[in-house]
Design an enzyme around this catalytic site. Structure first.
Site, PDB file in Angstrom:
ATOM      1  CG  HIS A 121      -5.470  -5.086   1.959  1.00  0.00           C
ATOM      2  ND1 HIS A 121      -4.602  -4.889   0.923  1.00  0.00           N
ATOM      3  CD2 HIS A 121      -6.710  -4.823   1.465  1.00  0.00           C
ATOM      4  CE1 HIS A 121      -5.280  -4.509  -0.157  1.00  0.00           C
ATOM      5  NE2 HIS A 121      -6.561  -4.465   0.147  1.00  0.00           N
ATOM      6  CG  ASP A 198      -2.973  -1.186   6.078  1.00  0.00           C
ATOM      7  OD1 ASP A 198      -3.549  -0.109   5.847  1.00  0.00           O
ATOM      8  OD2 ASP A 198      -3.204  -2.239   5.462  1.00  0.00           O
ATOM      9  CD  GLN A 201     -10.807   0.078   5.046  1.00  0.00           C
ATOM     10  OE1 GLN A 201     -11.640   0.961   5.270  1.00  0.00           O
ATOM     11  NE2 GLN A 201     -10.709  -0.511   3.879  1.00  0.00           N
ATOM     12  CE  LYS A 224      -8.794   1.547   1.083  1.00  0.00           C
ATOM     13  NZ  LYS A 224      -9.660   0.715   0.250  1.00  0.00           N
ATOM     14  CB  CYS A 362      -7.148  -7.375  -1.102  1.00  0.00           C
ATOM     15  SG  CYS A 362      -7.710  -6.732  -2.675  1.00  0.00           S
TER      16      CYS A 362
HETATM   17  N1  C6P Z   1      -8.994  -2.136   0.699  1.00  0.00           N
HETATM   18  C1  C6P Z   1     -11.265  -2.884   0.316  1.00  0.00           C
HETATM   19  O1  C6P Z   1     -12.302  -2.954  -0.349  1.00  0.00           O
HETATM   20  P1  C6P Z   1      -5.074   1.029  -1.746  1.00  0.00           P
HETATM   21  O2  C6P Z   1      -5.661   0.105  -2.749  1.00  0.00           O
HETATM   22  O3  C6P Z   1      -3.571   1.133  -1.870  1.00  0.00           O
HETATM   23  O4  C6P Z   1      -5.745   2.357  -1.698  1.00  0.00           O
HETATM   24  O5  C6P Z   1      -5.390   0.388  -0.306  1.00  0.00           O
HETATM   25  C2  C6P Z   1      -4.976  -0.915  -0.020  1.00  0.00           C
HETATM   26  C3  C6P Z   1      -5.471  -1.358   1.317  1.00  0.00           C
HETATM   27  C4  C6P Z   1      -4.556  -1.597   2.328  1.00  0.00           C
HETATM   28  N2  C6P Z   1      -4.944  -1.955   3.558  1.00  0.00           N
HETATM   29  C5  C6P Z   1      -6.237  -2.089   3.875  1.00  0.00           C
HETATM   30  C6  C6P Z   1      -6.618  -2.448   5.269  1.00  0.00           C
HETATM   31  C7  C6P Z   1      -7.215  -1.882   2.903  1.00  0.00           C
HETATM   32  O6  C6P Z   1      -8.491  -2.010   3.237  1.00  0.00           O
HETATM   33  C8  C6P Z   1      -6.822  -1.522   1.591  1.00  0.00           C
HETATM   34  C9  C6P Z   1      -7.842  -1.386   0.498  1.00  0.00           C
HETATM   35  C10 C6P Z   1     -10.102  -2.076  -0.223  1.00  0.00           C
HETATM   36  O7  C6P Z   1     -11.166  -3.409   1.421  1.00  0.00           O
HETATM   37  C11 C6P Z   1      -9.751  -2.536  -1.611  1.00  0.00           C
HETATM   38  S1  C6P Z   1      -9.170  -4.201  -1.648  1.00  0.00           S
END
Ligand code: C6P
Length: 408
Positions: A121, A198, A201, A224, A362
């Protein structure tokens, strides 16, 4: 646990969208919140709201107890050794940036290497890319196999004694791939590099034990995992956090301030400059209680069963391409329908009440690797059922018919 009862805990799901019952299949973007979380945040503001770590009055003590109680709950949830290893952040993105700025940049030299994968991401790519650009270090990518997994031999070949940091997504938000981060951490450590995971997910959807993974840092987002937006967590080992510089300076994080120099509070408080995300942490603690009532292994089973069911059904629609591995994977399925633009697919689905995500998620380098501009994605959580997948499939069949008439 009766799954129709689960659904009743999520008031937002009980509504019509465009004249159809809402089918929410976008939990990887952000999950819905059970009333237990809504009530915990409401109760906090009604009964305990005050600033933390400052007031000697009763509300101040209540708020501090609730905030620090949330920290202890998070620590237990991911099996951290101590709550001092839990830093509250705004989310995954902020946590990863804190490591890039506070830990990596001060020690990065020209010729050093940072290793990531092509499935990251942007939040787990750009902070490292910018650190490399600023220091003359090299950013290296572990290549992907045809099925969207990584091969440990490639990991061995990419990480060297010059590698200072390895950063990897635990569960891909596009491919659903579950990466062998434990094995990768062991390889990183053999070369003296730190391992950053990271967990955006993974932590919401499966058991995560940071001590078992052996990672140095792990970042994730509360929103999430049924918690409020605006709260997240950066976990670090004691050693890694002690070696990290604060990046947010101001109130709450200092020990002494002189005119020309200051000293910091102990870990983790030195990383939480300013009034912290108190109600967010309280909501996250309630979300953890909710998830733990299921058990994280059970959450993973439900998500995977729904994903498998969805892949089986989608396979039956001509011209659906599914991306990512088939066997072991997280609770999402990314796909394209013929050459219909995913935004068009998502728009028609929305008219049927079905909410999915469309776009590059992203992960632009990964889209290039897949040789697509964008994709559609359905993602699942414990409040989803097979009926939701059936609604998705029926809406996709309609979408296909709609476009074949429109084009034909
Ligand atoms: N992915 C998706 O729809 P934030 O925005 O900081 O809470 O998370 C960022 C982020 C980082 N790593 C991974 C693997 C992610 O999936 C995400 C957020 C969302 O897939 C929004 S782009």
């Amino acid at each position: 646990m009766d799954r129709t009862l689960v659904r009743r805990d999520f008031p937002i799901l009980d509504q019509m969208v465009n004249g159809k019952p809402l089918v929410y299949l976008d939990s990887a973007a952000t999950s819905q919140k059970p009333r237990q979380v809504l009530e915990a945040v409401d109760r906090f503001y009604r009964e305990a709201n005050a600033n933390v770590h400052r007031g000697v009055h009763t509300l101040g003590t209540r708020a501090t107890d609730a905030y620090e109680g949330a920290r202890a709950k998070v620590a237990a949830f991911i099996h951290a050794k101590s709550e001092a290893q839990i830093v509250f952040t705004r989310g995954t993105t902020e946590g990863l940036n804190m490591v890039a700025h506070g830990y990596l940049r001060p020690r990065l030299k020209p010729g050093d290497e940072i290793v990531i994968t092509e499935m990251e991401h942007h939040s787990n790519l750009i902070p490292w890319q910018q650190a490399a650009l600023a220091s003359g270090a090299t950013l290296k990518y572990i290549p992907l196999q045809a099925d969207g997994t990584i091969d440990l031999q490639d990991v061995e070949a990419t990480i060297t004694d010059k590698t200072k940091l390895v950063a990897m997504v635990h569960v891909s938000n596009v491919l659903g791939t579950i990466n062998p981060v434990k094995e990768v951490a062991a390889i990183a450590h053999k070369h003296g590099a730190v391992m950053v995971v990271d967990g955006a997910q993974s932590v919401p959807h499966m058991p995560v034990d940071v001590q078992d993974l052996g990672c140095d840092f792990l970042a994730f987002s509360g929103h999430k995992m049924m918690g409020p937006t605006g709260v997240g967590v950066l976990y670090g080992t004691r050693e890694a956090l002690e070696a990290m510089e604060p990046v947010h300076f101001g109130g709450e994080m200092i020990e002494t301030v002189e005119l020309y120099a200051s000293t910091w509070k102990e870990v983790p408080y030195r990383f939480e400059g300013g009034t912290p995300i108190i109600a967010g942490a309280v909501g996250l603690a309630a979300a953890i209680d909710y998830l733990q009532a299921f058990g994280m292994s059970h959450v993973h089973e439900i998500d995977f069963a729904l994903t498998k069911y969805a892949m089986d059904r989608l396979d039956r629609i001509d011209e659906v391409t599914i991306y990512g591995p088939r066997a072991e994977r997280g609770g999402l399925v990314t796909f394209n329908l013929a050459d219909i633009h995913p935004h068009d697919v998502a728009t028609v689905l929305d008219s049927e009440g079905v909410a999915i995500r469309a776009g590059h998620h992203c992960a632009q380098p990964l889209m290039r690797w897949l040789q697509v501009g964008s994709t559609a994605r359905a993602s699942f959580y414990v409040y989803n059922t097979e009926a939701d997948v059936d609604a998705l499939v029926a809406a996709l069949v309609k979408t296909k018919e709609f476009f074949s008439h429109a084009i034909g």
